[in-house]
Design an enzyme around this catalytic site. Structure first.
Site, PDB file in Angstrom:
ATOM      1  N   PHE A   4      -4.218   3.167  15.016  1.00  0.00           N
ATOM      2  CA  PHE A   4      -4.535   4.212  14.044  1.00  0.00           C
ATOM      3  C   PHE A   4      -5.669   3.711  13.174  1.00  0.00           C
ATOM      4  O   PHE A   4      -5.733   2.512  12.865  1.00  0.00           O
ATOM      5  CB  PHE A   4      -3.311   4.530  13.171  1.00  0.00           C
ATOM      6  CG  PHE A   4      -2.365   5.491  13.823  1.00  0.00           C
ATOM      7  CD1 PHE A   4      -1.584   5.093  14.898  1.00  0.00           C
ATOM      8  CD2 PHE A   4      -2.276   6.809  13.388  1.00  0.00           C
ATOM      9  CE1 PHE A   4      -0.728   5.982  15.537  1.00  0.00           C
ATOM     10  CE2 PHE A   4      -1.429   7.709  14.009  1.00  0.00           C
ATOM     11  CZ  PHE A   4      -0.648   7.295  15.085  1.00  0.00           C
TER      12      PHE A   4
ATOM     13  N   PRO B 167      -2.881 -11.981  10.469  1.00  0.00           N
ATOM     14  CA  PRO B 167      -3.274 -11.773  11.869  1.00  0.00           C
ATOM     15  C   PRO B 167      -3.358 -10.284  12.158  1.00  0.00           C
ATOM     16  O   PRO B 167      -2.645  -9.483  11.542  1.00  0.00           O
ATOM     17  CB  PRO B 167      -2.117 -12.403  12.658  1.00  0.00           C
ATOM     18  CG  PRO B 167      -0.970 -12.485  11.702  1.00  0.00           C
ATOM     19  CD  PRO B 167      -1.553 -12.575  10.324  1.00  0.00           C
ATOM     20  N   ASP B 168      -4.242  -9.901  13.071  1.00  0.00           N
ATOM     21  CA  ASP B 168      -4.305  -8.499  13.493  1.00  0.00           C
ATOM     22  C   ASP B 168      -3.209  -8.299  14.544  1.00  0.00           C
ATOM     23  O   ASP B 168      -3.280  -8.856  15.644  1.00  0.00           O
ATOM     24  CB  ASP B 168      -5.682  -8.172  14.069  1.00  0.00           C
ATOM     25  CG  ASP B 168      -5.839  -6.670  14.266  1.00  0.00           C
ATOM     26  OD1 ASP B 168      -4.963  -6.060  14.907  1.00  0.00           O
ATOM     27  OD2 ASP B 168      -6.829  -6.109  13.760  1.00  0.00           O
TER      28      ASP B 168
ATOM     29  N   VAL C 226      -1.941  -5.583  16.294  1.00  0.00           N
ATOM     30  CA  VAL C 226      -2.158  -4.849  17.542  1.00  0.00           C
ATOM     31  C   VAL C 226      -3.135  -5.607  18.445  1.00  0.00           C
ATOM     32  O   VAL C 226      -2.975  -5.629  19.668  1.00  0.00           O
ATOM     33  CB  VAL C 226      -2.572  -3.375  17.266  1.00  0.00           C
ATOM     34  CG1 VAL C 226      -3.980  -3.265  16.733  1.00  0.00           C
ATOM     35  CG2 VAL C 226      -2.417  -2.544  18.528  1.00  0.00           C
TER      36      VAL C 226
ATOM     37  N   LYS D 290     -10.150  -4.072  19.063  1.00  0.00           N
ATOM     38  CA  LYS D 290      -8.715  -4.392  19.160  1.00  0.00           C
ATOM     39  C   LYS D 290      -8.185  -4.217  20.585  1.00  0.00           C
ATOM     40  O   LYS D 290      -6.984  -4.346  20.811  1.00  0.00           O
ATOM     41  CB  LYS D 290      -7.921  -3.514  18.182  1.00  0.00           C
ATOM     42  CG  LYS D 290      -8.233  -3.807  16.713  1.00  0.00           C
ATOM     43  CD  LYS D 290      -7.545  -2.817  15.778  1.00  0.00           C
ATOM     44  CE  LYS D 290      -8.080  -2.925  14.363  1.00  0.00           C
ATOM     45  NZ  LYS D 290      -7.110  -3.508  13.425  1.00  0.00           N
TER      46      LYS D 290
ATOM     47  N   LYS E  93     -13.051  -0.019  16.059  1.00  0.00           N
ATOM     48  CA  LYS E  93     -11.703  -0.625  16.125  1.00  0.00           C
ATOM     49  C   LYS E  93     -11.112  -0.503  17.526  1.00  0.00           C
ATOM     50  O   LYS E  93     -10.414  -1.401  17.992  1.00  0.00           O
ATOM     51  CB  LYS E  93     -10.773   0.047  15.105  1.00  0.00           C
ATOM     52  CG  LYS E  93     -11.117  -0.325  13.672  1.00  0.00           C
ATOM     53  CD  LYS E  93     -10.305   0.453  12.641  1.00  0.00           C
ATOM     54  CE  LYS E  93     -10.837   0.155  11.240  1.00  0.00           C
ATOM     55  NZ  LYS E  93     -10.149   0.905  10.197  1.00  0.00           N
TER      56      LYS E  93
ATOM     57  N   LYS F 287       8.666 -17.311 -10.589  1.00  0.00           N
ATOM     58  CA  LYS F 287       7.893 -16.207 -11.140  1.00  0.00           C
ATOM     59  C   LYS F 287       6.686 -16.756 -11.908  1.00  0.00           C
ATOM     60  O   LYS F 287       6.839 -17.659 -12.739  1.00  0.00           O
ATOM     61  CB  LYS F 287       8.802 -15.399 -12.079  1.00  0.00           C
ATOM     62  CG  LYS F 287       8.161 -14.164 -12.608  1.00  0.00           C
ATOM     63  CD  LYS F 287       9.091 -13.434 -13.542  1.00  0.00           C
ATOM     64  CE  LYS F 287       8.304 -12.391 -14.299  1.00  0.00           C
ATOM     65  NZ  LYS F 287       8.951 -11.995 -15.539  1.00  0.00           N
TER      66      LYS F 287
ATOM     67  N   ASN G 260       0.845  -1.196   0.000  1.00  0.00           N
ATOM     68  CA  ASN G 260       0.000   0.000   0.000  1.00  0.00           C
ATOM     69  C   ASN G 260       0.879   1.243   0.000  1.00  0.00           C
ATOM     70  O   ASN G 260       2.102   1.145   0.034  1.00  0.00           O
ATOM     71  CB  ASN G 260      -0.961  -0.019   1.199  1.00  0.00           C
ATOM     72  CG  ASN G 260      -0.200  -0.096   2.502  1.00  0.00           C
ATOM     73  OD1 ASN G 260       0.565   0.789   2.842  1.00  0.00           O
ATOM     74  ND2 ASN G 260      -0.408  -1.177   3.239  1.00  0.00           N
TER      75      ASN G 260
ATOM     76  N   ASP H 241      -4.141  -6.332   5.088  1.00  0.00           N
ATOM     77  CA  ASP H 241      -5.125  -7.178   5.775  1.00  0.00           C
ATOM     78  C   ASP H 241      -5.069  -8.623   5.277  1.00  0.00           C
ATOM     79  O   ASP H 241      -5.383  -9.546   6.010  1.00  0.00           O
ATOM     80  CB  ASP H 241      -6.535  -6.615   5.578  1.00  0.00           C
ATOM     81  CG  ASP H 241      -6.726  -5.313   6.361  1.00  0.00           C
ATOM     82  OD1 ASP H 241      -6.112  -5.188   7.430  1.00  0.00           O
ATOM     83  OD2 ASP H 241      -7.466  -4.423   5.888  1.00  0.00           O
TER      84      ASP H 241
HETATM   85  N1  CTP Z   1      -3.488  -3.295  12.380  1.00  0.00           N
HETATM   86  C1  CTP Z   1      -2.693  -4.330  12.837  1.00  0.00           C
HETATM   87  N2  CTP Z   1      -2.668  -5.504  12.172  1.00  0.00           N
HETATM   88  C2  CTP Z   1      -3.449  -5.699  11.088  1.00  0.00           C
HETATM   89  C3  CTP Z   1      -4.271  -4.656  10.616  1.00  0.00           C
HETATM   90  C4  CTP Z   1      -4.257  -3.454  11.284  1.00  0.00           C
HETATM   91  O1  CTP Z   1      -1.992  -4.169  13.824  1.00  0.00           O
HETATM   92  N3  CTP Z   1      -3.412  -6.882  10.460  1.00  0.00           N
HETATM   93  C5  CTP Z   1      -3.510  -2.044  13.141  1.00  0.00           C
HETATM   94  C6  CTP Z   1      -2.980  -0.864  12.391  1.00  0.00           C
HETATM   95  O2  CTP Z   1      -1.597  -0.685  12.620  1.00  0.00           O
HETATM   96  C7  CTP Z   1      -3.806   0.273  12.975  1.00  0.00           C
HETATM   97  C8  CTP Z   1      -5.117  -0.363  13.308  1.00  0.00           C
HETATM   98  O3  CTP Z   1      -4.836  -1.751  13.419  1.00  0.00           O
HETATM   99  O4  CTP Z   1      -3.265   0.751  14.167  1.00  0.00           O
HETATM  100  C9  CTP Z   1      -6.232  -0.130  12.330  1.00  0.00           C
HETATM  101  O5  CTP Z   1      -5.887  -0.560  11.071  1.00  0.00           O
HETATM  102  P1  CTP Z   1      -6.890  -0.463   9.812  1.00  0.00           P
HETATM  103  O6  CTP Z   1      -6.186  -1.033   8.649  1.00  0.00           O
HETATM  104  O7  CTP Z   1      -7.436   0.901   9.693  1.00  0.00           O
HETATM  105  O8  CTP Z   1      -8.045  -1.337  10.322  1.00  0.00           O
HETATM  106  P2  CTP Z   1      -8.508  -2.751   9.940  1.00  0.00           P
HETATM  107  O9  CTP Z   1      -8.728  -3.453  11.214  1.00  0.00           O
HETATM  108  O10 CTP Z   1      -7.591  -3.379   8.962  1.00  0.00           O
HETATM  109  O11 CTP Z   1      -9.916  -2.452   9.302  1.00  0.00           O
HETATM  110  P3  CTP Z   1     -10.379  -2.067   7.789  1.00  0.00           P
HETATM  111  O12 CTP Z   1      -9.243  -2.419   6.870  1.00  0.00           O
HETATM  112  O13 CTP Z   1     -11.575  -2.873   7.615  1.00  0.00           O
HETATM  113  O14 CTP Z   1     -10.652  -0.601   7.828  1.00  0.00           O
END
Ligand code: CTP
Length: 400
Positions: free
Chosen positions: A324, A306-307, A309, A342, A338, A290, A211, A280
């Site tokens: 954020f 995995p998320d 945070v 989270k 969030k 390749k 991104n 995500d």
């Molecule tokens: N974040 C994280 N790990 C992930 C995705 C997000 O730690 N896999 C953290 C980001 O660093 C940020 C917060 O979660 O502090 C919100 O991230 P954002 O991308 O806005 O939220 P998502 O939970 O991914 O939701 P969406 O993409 O549906 O807006």
């Protein structure tokens, strides 16, 4: 900031580069803030500016030789080292930085640097190619590791005609940085982990999904946290930014690597700031070779990352965790969602739909939500915003 350096003894070490002429101005700026300044010059520095100039400005004899009977009988090098509350080497040439990294005591300045119990700060000044050289960077990294504060360098046109990083920081900025070194910051002694930048999710050996995150906000937060006295670990995706002085940087590429590093480093921190733009999803499989083009369409299977945070707040519920939220609509509603989902202490929400703030811009405007309150920080530079946010996070941490 008036008289912020009252009662402070600053020993200014001047080494031999063209920027040595600016040391006269540095003496003045430090004195303006109340400091008492004495000067040590290397032989090289005396080729660029006379000791008499710095003696006249500082009001003290300039120290030059290690093996000088008269000087040692007056204020010897050990006494000088003990006298200083801060040893500031400005300009610091590539050579003096190398000597400091080596621990050499071949001249008065390096001997004092070894002998002083005081904080040492260097303000590098050299040609941009010399600054970029791996040897200089390794020397600076070694000094940073030992707690030496690195002030600058600045970017711009150099005396040799080159353009790039390597210019001596402006005297007033050096003086301001010295004030910071003496001020007990809002995060003094606090251990902070920050994730920053994008992640890259490999599709095959030559392609990835990523991104537009520049990492600027996370890096500015790391610099501001260091300034506030924190010890900072910056877990960074691939970005084109210099490591903030005195921050420990851990480089990662993918979300899985960031996840691993975050859990490892969060184990002994008090404040966790998730500023990274984590992908995500990642490709379900990374092809070993390749991928060759085939039909008119191609489908890429993705699996959820995995998320990071959320994993950190689950594993370490006692720590203060800041997230954020980058949104293009319904800012408050999504941000609050969030915050709860989270397990965050606070979330910093910004509108990435606006072109004048956010992702690649130097400015940002955000609102910080906690479960009880919200606080808006109007549009300002990311550096200033980072300092203001760090102050706010320090309050949230103290209130826990
Ligand atoms: N974040 C994280 N790990 C992930 C995705 C997000 O730690 N896999 C953290 C980001 O660093 C940020 C917060 O979660 O502090 C919100 O991230 P954002 O991308 O806005 O939220 P998502 O939970 O991914 O939701 P969406 O993409 O549906 O807006």
């Amino acid at each position: 900031m008036t008289a912020a350096l009252n009662n402070k003894n600053i020993l200014l070490g001047v080494s031999g580069g063209i920027a040595a002429y600016k040391s006269a101005e540095i003496v003045r700026r430090l004195q303006d803030l109340g400091a008492t300044v004495r000067v040590v010059m290397t032989d090289g520095a005396c080729e660029f500016i006379t000791p008499l100039t710095l003696q006249a400005l500082s009001g003290y004899p300039v120290h030059r030789q290690l093996l000088d009977e008269q000087a040692e009988a007056g204020m010897g090098h050990i006494e000088l080292a003990r006298w200083a509350d801060l040893l500031l080497i400005a300009p610091a040439t590539a050579d003096i930085i190398a000597e400091l990294a080596q621990g050499s005591a071949a001249n008065l300045l390096t001997a004092v640097a070894l002998a002083t119990p005081a904080q040492v700060a260097v303000a590098p000044a050299m040609n941009q190619q010399m600054w970029a050289h791996a040897a200089s960077q390794a020397n600076i990294a070694a000094l940073t590791e030992r707690g030496v504060a690195v002030l600058g360098p600045d970017q711009g046109l150099q005396a040799c005609g080159d353009v790039g990083p390597g210019r001596l920081l402006a005297p007033e900025r050096i003086a301001a940085a010295c004030c910071q070194l003496f001020s007990r910051g809002a995060l003094q002694g606090v251990r902070v982990v920050i994730t920053a930048g994008p992640t890259r999710e490999a599709i095959d050996p030559v392609r990835y999904i990523s991104n537009h995150s520049s990492g600027k906000m996370g890096y500015a937060l790391a610099a501001a946290a260091v300034e506030a006295g924190a010890s900072v670990t910056l877990i960074s995706g691939p970005v084109d930014l210099p490591t903030p002085a005195r921050a420990q940087r851990v480089d990662v590429e993918s979300a899985l690597q960031m996840h691993r590093a975050a859990l490892e480093h969060a184990a002994d921190c008090e404040l966790f700031i998730a500023a990274a733009a984590v992908a995500d999803y990642r490709p379900a499989n990374c092809a070993e070779q390749k991928i060759k083009k085939q039909g008119e369409q191609m489908a890429l299977a993705l699996v959820k990352n995995p998320d990071i945070v959320a994993a950190v707040t689950t594993a370490f519920p006692q720590l203060c965790a800041i997230g954020f939220a980058a949104e293009t609509e319904q800012l408050e509603q999504y941000a609050r969602g969030k915050l709860a989902a989270k397990g965050l202490t606070a979330i910093v929400a910004n509108n990435v739909g606006r072109s004048d703030i956010g992702f690649n811009s130097d400015d940002n405007e955000v609102t910080v939500y906690t479960s009880e309150r919200s606080l808006t920080f109007d549009k300002r530079g990311k550096g200033q915003l980072a300092r203001d946010l760090i102050d706010h996070f320090a309050q949230l941490l103290a209130a826990r």
